[in-house]
Design a protein around this motif. Structure first.
Motif, PDB file in Angstrom:
ATOM      1  N   HIS A  65       0.863  -0.952   0.063  1.00  0.00           N
ATOM      2  CA  HIS A  65       0.117  -0.045   0.164  1.00  0.00           C
ATOM      3  C   HIS A  65       0.789   1.296  -0.116  1.00  0.00           C
ATOM      4  CE1 HIS A  65      -3.237  -2.802   0.844  1.00  0.00           C
ATOM      5  NE2 HIS A  65      -2.560  -3.285   1.831  1.00  0.00           N
ATOM      6  N   THR A  66       0.701   2.184  -0.999  1.00  0.00           N
ATOM      7  CA  THR A  66       1.485   3.395  -1.053  1.00  0.00           C
ATOM      8  C   THR A  66       0.544   4.511  -1.367  1.00  0.00           C
ATOM      9  OG1 THR A  66       1.608   3.184  -3.448  1.00  0.00           O
ATOM     10  CG2 THR A  66       3.364   2.261  -2.056  1.00  0.00           C
ATOM     11  N   LEU A  67       0.739   5.687  -1.267  1.00  0.00           N
ATOM     12  CA  LEU A  67       0.150   7.077  -1.344  1.00  0.00           C
ATOM     13  C   LEU A  67      -0.189   6.726  -2.985  1.00  0.00           C
ATOM     14  CD1 LEU A  67      -1.183   9.514  -0.953  1.00  0.00           C
ATOM     15  CD2 LEU A  67       0.775  10.792  -0.999  1.00  0.00           C
ATOM     16  N   GLY A  68       0.516   6.185  -3.751  1.00  0.00           N
ATOM     17  CA  GLY A  68       0.307   6.016  -5.214  1.00  0.00           C
ATOM     18  C   GLY A  68      -0.890   5.008  -5.418  1.00  0.00           C
ATOM     19  N   SER A  69      -1.089   4.090  -4.856  1.00  0.00           N
ATOM     20  CA  SER A  69      -2.075   3.066  -4.975  1.00  0.00           C
ATOM     21  C   SER A  69      -3.501   3.570  -4.077  1.00  0.00           C
ATOM     22  CB  SER A  69      -1.876   1.791  -4.352  1.00  0.00           C
ATOM     23  OG  SER A  69      -1.926   1.587  -3.088  1.00  0.00           O
ATOM     24  N   ALA A  70      -3.296   4.240  -3.012  1.00  0.00           N
ATOM     25  CA  ALA A  70      -4.303   4.919  -2.267  1.00  0.00           C
ATOM     26  C   ALA A  70      -5.123   6.011  -3.084  1.00  0.00           C
ATOM     27  CB  ALA A  70      -3.782   5.541  -0.952  1.00  0.00           C
ATOM     28  N   THR A  71      -4.143   6.696  -3.875  1.00  0.00           N
ATOM     29  CA  THR A  71      -5.067   7.764  -4.698  1.00  0.00           C
ATOM     30  C   THR A  71      -5.329   7.330  -6.222  1.00  0.00           C
ATOM     31  OG1 THR A  71      -2.620   8.617  -5.318  1.00  0.00           O
ATOM     32  CG2 THR A  71      -3.922   9.604  -3.140  1.00  0.00           C
ATOM     33  N   GLY A  72      -4.548   6.341  -6.541  1.00  0.00           N
ATOM     34  CA  GLY A  72      -4.755   5.837  -7.829  1.00  0.00           C
ATOM     35  C   GLY A  72      -3.782   6.598  -8.878  1.00  0.00           C
ATOM     36  N   LEU A  73      -2.831   7.535  -8.499  1.00  0.00           N
ATOM     37  CA  LEU A  73      -2.150   8.479  -9.020  1.00  0.00           C
ATOM     38  C   LEU A  73      -0.577   7.942  -9.244  1.00  0.00           C
ATOM     39  CD1 LEU A  73      -3.473  11.781  -7.558  1.00  0.00           C
ATOM     40  CD2 LEU A  73      -4.146  10.889  -9.808  1.00  0.00           C
ATOM     41  N   GLY A  74      -0.350   6.831  -8.653  1.00  0.00           N
ATOM     42  CA  GLY A  74       0.997   6.421  -8.668  1.00  0.00           C
ATOM     43  C   GLY A  74       1.816   6.217  -9.966  1.00  0.00           C
ATOM     44  N   SER A  75       0.744   5.769 -10.934  1.00  0.00           N
ATOM     45  CA  SER A  75       1.441   5.560 -12.339  1.00  0.00           C
ATOM     46  C   SER A  75       1.580   6.926 -12.652  1.00  0.00           C
ATOM     47  CB  SER A  75       0.474   4.713 -13.159  1.00  0.00           C
ATOM     48  OG  SER A  75      -0.864   5.606 -13.254  1.00  0.00           O
ATOM     49  N   ARG A  76       1.245   8.059 -12.469  1.00  0.00           N
ATOM     50  CA  ARG A  76       1.720   9.072 -13.171  1.00  0.00           C
ATOM     51  C   ARG A  76       2.957   9.898 -12.676  1.00  0.00           C
ATOM     52  NH1 ARG A  76      -3.112  10.154 -15.417  1.00  0.00           N
ATOM     53  NH2 ARG A  76      -2.776  12.251 -15.654  1.00  0.00           N
ATOM     54  N   ARG A 110     -13.182   7.070 -19.698  1.00  0.00           N
ATOM     55  CA  ARG A 110     -11.960   8.085 -18.966  1.00  0.00           C
ATOM     56  C   ARG A 110     -11.336   7.113 -18.413  1.00  0.00           C
ATOM     57  NH1 ARG A 110     -13.117  13.335 -17.361  1.00  0.00           N
ATOM     58  NH2 ARG A 110     -11.100  12.841 -16.640  1.00  0.00           N
ATOM     59  N   GLY A 111     -11.373   5.707 -18.279  1.00  0.00           N
ATOM     60  CA  GLY A 111     -10.252   4.768 -17.446  1.00  0.00           C
ATOM     61  C   GLY A 111     -10.613   4.898 -16.076  1.00  0.00           C
ATOM     62  N   GLY A 112     -11.773   5.131 -15.677  1.00  0.00           N
ATOM     63  CA  GLY A 112     -12.031   5.295 -14.075  1.00  0.00           C
ATOM     64  C   GLY A 112     -11.235   4.037 -13.327  1.00  0.00           C
ATOM     65  N   ILE A 113     -10.880   4.554 -12.091  1.00  0.00           N
ATOM     66  CA  ILE A 113      -9.887   3.829 -11.434  1.00  0.00           C
ATOM     67  C   ILE A 113     -10.493   3.547 -10.023  1.00  0.00           C
ATOM     68  CG2 ILE A 113      -7.774   3.854 -12.631  1.00  0.00           C
ATOM     69  CD1 ILE A 113      -7.287   6.003 -10.300  1.00  0.00           C
ATOM     70  N   ASP A 114     -10.158   2.422  -9.256  1.00  0.00           N
ATOM     71  CA  ASP A 114     -10.527   2.231  -8.012  1.00  0.00           C
ATOM     72  C   ASP A 114      -9.375   2.736  -6.944  1.00  0.00           C
ATOM     73  OD1 ASP A 114     -12.848   0.921  -8.754  1.00  0.00           O
ATOM     74  OD2 ASP A 114     -12.053  -1.145  -8.522  1.00  0.00           O
ATOM     75  N   LEU A 115      -9.670   3.134  -5.877  1.00  0.00           N
ATOM     76  CA  LEU A 115      -8.635   3.321  -4.865  1.00  0.00           C
ATOM     77  C   LEU A 115      -8.316   2.117  -4.131  1.00  0.00           C
ATOM     78  CD1 LEU A 115     -10.134   6.659  -3.236  1.00  0.00           C
ATOM     79  CD2 LEU A 115      -8.666   6.359  -5.450  1.00  0.00           C
ATOM     80  N   MET A 116      -7.155   2.066  -3.911  1.00  0.00           N
ATOM     81  CA  MET A 116      -6.401   0.877  -3.194  1.00  0.00           C
ATOM     82  C   MET A 116      -7.085  -0.445  -3.687  1.00  0.00           C
ATOM     83  SD  MET A 116      -5.238   1.363   0.865  1.00  0.00           S
ATOM     84  CE  MET A 116      -5.591   3.141   1.233  1.00  0.00           C
ATOM     85  N   PRO A 117      -6.874  -0.986  -4.719  1.00  0.00           N
ATOM     86  CA  PRO A 117      -7.770  -2.010  -5.182  1.00  0.00           C
ATOM     87  C   PRO A 117      -6.977  -3.296  -4.479  1.00  0.00           C
ATOM     88  CG  PRO A 117      -6.234  -1.110  -6.967  1.00  0.00           C
ATOM     89  CD  PRO A 117      -6.199  -0.231  -5.909  1.00  0.00           C
TER      90      PRO A 117
END
Lengths: 292, 248
Positions: free
Chosen positions: A189-200, B191-198
């Motif tokens: 678990h990271t802030l990247g996965s928590a926000t879904g912005l990690g790949s950016r 828009r490629g919607g995503i889940d949080l902490m999947p």
């Protein structure tokens, strides 16, 4: 997690109380009359006192009876059901032993099994939480149950089981710490996965939602006291497991050394339980930039 | 009932557009305003005018800075409320049955008359969506404005969650995410919607639309090449100064 005194007192004292119940139920020691009275009084004061302490952290203790309804899904409900069942069965078993000098082994075994079930259910309340990686593995129930059994054996004056259990529980405690230390990173678990912005790119918490604190921060993003964690671990292992083990192995150790061993164990377990909560990191801290 | 329904007829939820959200916190205020005087106990504040104000909110807006490998950092405003998960861990841990997930629309609710305020559901939630109200001693969470969306005394345009209704940027969308034909489902697909902490395995119903890529300089203007005035090596007086200082 916030190391709430009520929960620390509850898990420590109730663990010890139900641990003692298990040994009394198994007939070790096999006591009747006044001796039994004192043994059961101690077990009940610890177990019930702990349960009462846990009620203090409820927002609405007057609705506590409703907590007996959801045993098919909730470990907290299972704990409540098992605890009351254990206290009732052991109550009958104890009354017969104290007032009639009569021990019904089958009843004792049932009481011991229900007490063990209570300990397991309590442990599972923490183990089940995927949100707290430090707790979410098999060593958590092993740690909590083995410590309760060791304390129970110590109180029951069972030197051989107590020494074996103290050694085992001490080793499991060390294992729980060392495995727990890497669990958060391993869970991924990271802030990247928590926000879904990690790949950016690299995500950093820029600004919290409010300038003030809130329930989530107070309850789950607790950070005070971790700088003394290592010292507290040494104290917990020393007083909780090592010293009592040495004391009860002194040849001819009587009630005085036994009593010191129990007090030392209790102090050590309080320190261990404080760390159990204070060191546990909830994933929601990621959203507040608190888990790096 | 703390057993999760095997199947919900609809999956009502929110779609939050991180590209559009301007971080104005209007949704936070609208949520607090509606929910403090409708469903359940009010959302209390403690020390509201003091040195350390604190209160119960069902929706909070975080802000994050994302720095890509190349290019400028980007600020992303991030509203967060209950995601009404399909596998809601907060529901199954509840000892009293106060927490439940509705089989008809998938909304996760708390029956406050049954809540003992043990706080275990808040521990079980990875998203920080549940907050114990310090005055009422019961757990509060987003109801998806269940008292608005079915409320026939309200004009039809108002029958959506207060946060969605108020959002001035149009960054919040409400609908049935179980229906692939619904507007929200199509938006998520486009828009490629995503889940949080999947990795928590909660299967959130609410989806987040990631920010769209920023414009690049090449696309700005055909005159852009003429707008590159930066000289790598200083000329004139500054050039002399640079060389003089180098020699020192």
């Amino acid at each position: 997690m916030h190391p709430s005194p009520s929960v620390i007192i509850f898990t420590t004292l109730s663990g010890l109380g139900f641990g003692l119940m298990i040994f009394l139920g198994l007939g070790a020691p096999s006591v009747t009359g006044w001796v039994a009275f004192w043994f059961y009084l101690i077990a009940y004061v610890l177990a019930v006192g702990g349960l009462m302490a846990s009620a203090f952290h409820l927002g609405h203790p007057e609705r506590a009876l409703k907590a007996f309804t959801q045993w098919h899904t909730s470990w907290l409900s299972r704990e409540a059901v098992a605890a009351v069942a254990a206290l009732l069965v052991m109550g009958i078993y104890a009354a017969l032993a104290v007032f009639f000098g009569l021990r019904i082994p089958a009843l004792g075994w049932l009481g011991a099994a229900l007490s063990l079930l209570t300990l397991i259910a309590t442990a599972m309340i923490y183990t089940q939480l995927r949100t707290v990686p430090r707790w979410n593995h098999v060593l958590t129930p092993l740690h909590l149950v083995s410590t309760a059994l060791a304390g129970g054996a110590l109180l029951a004056g069972q030197v051989t089981p107590a020494s074996v259990l103290l050694l085992a529980a001490g080793l499991i405690q060390i294992g729980h710490w060392s495995v727990g230390d890497t669990r958060f990173a391993e869970a991924g678990h990271t802030l990247g996965s928590a926000t879904g912005l990690g790949s950016r790119g690299q995500v950093r918490a820029f600004e919290p939602p409010h300038t003030g604190p809130n329930y989530l921060l107070r309850e789950m993003v607790y950070v005070v006291g971790r700088k003394h964690a290592l010292k507290l671990r040494i104290l917990a292992a020393g007083f909780g497991y090592a010293l009592p083990l040495v004391l009860i192995l002194v040849p001819g150790a009587g009630h005085v050394l036994g009593g010191i061993a129990v007090i030392s164990h209790l102090l050590g377990v309080f320190a261990s339980r404080w760390l159990f909560f204070a060191e546990a990191e909830h994933v929601v801290g990621l959203y507040y930039g608190a888990r790096v | 009932m703390t057993r999760l329904p095997d199947h919900t007829e609809r999956k009502l939820g929110l779609v939050i557009d991180l590209d559009t959200c301007v971080g104005c916190h209007a949704c936070v205020v609208a949520c607090k305003g509606w929910n403090t005087e409708n469903y359940g106990a009010p959302l209390s504040d403690q020390d509201a005018y003091g040195a350390e104000p604190s209160g119960t909110f069902l929706n909070r807006v975080h802000s994050y800075e994302v720095t890509p490998e190349t290019g400028a950092a980007q600020l992303v405003h991030f509203p967060k409320s209950c995601l009404h998960c399909e596998d809601a861990p907060c529901v199954t841990v509840c000892p009293t049955g106060a927490s439940y997930k509705r089989s008809e629309d998938g909304i996760v609710l708390v029956n406050e008359a049954d809540c003992i305020g043990c706080g275990l559901c808040a521990w079980a939630c990875p998203y920080g969506a549940r907050e114990m109200d310090a005055a009422a001693g019961v757990m509060k969470k987003c109801t998806l404005c269940v008292d608005r969306i079915y409320n026939e005394t309200l004009p039809e345009i108002d029958r959506e969650p207060a946060c969605v209704r108020t959002c001035p940027a149009g960054a919040r969308h409400f609908g049935d995410l179980g229906d692939p034909e619904s507007d929200v489902s199509q938006l998520v697909a486009a828009r490629g919607g995503i889940d949080l902490m999947p990795e928590q395995g909660t299967k959130p119903v609410n989806k987040y639309l990631p920010p769209r890529p920023k414009d690049t300089w090449e696309q700005t203007d055909i005159l852009a090449p003429f707008l590159t005035p930066v000289a790598d090596s200083p000329q004139g007086f500054l050039g002399w100064l640079d060389r003089a200082l180098d020699r020192l």
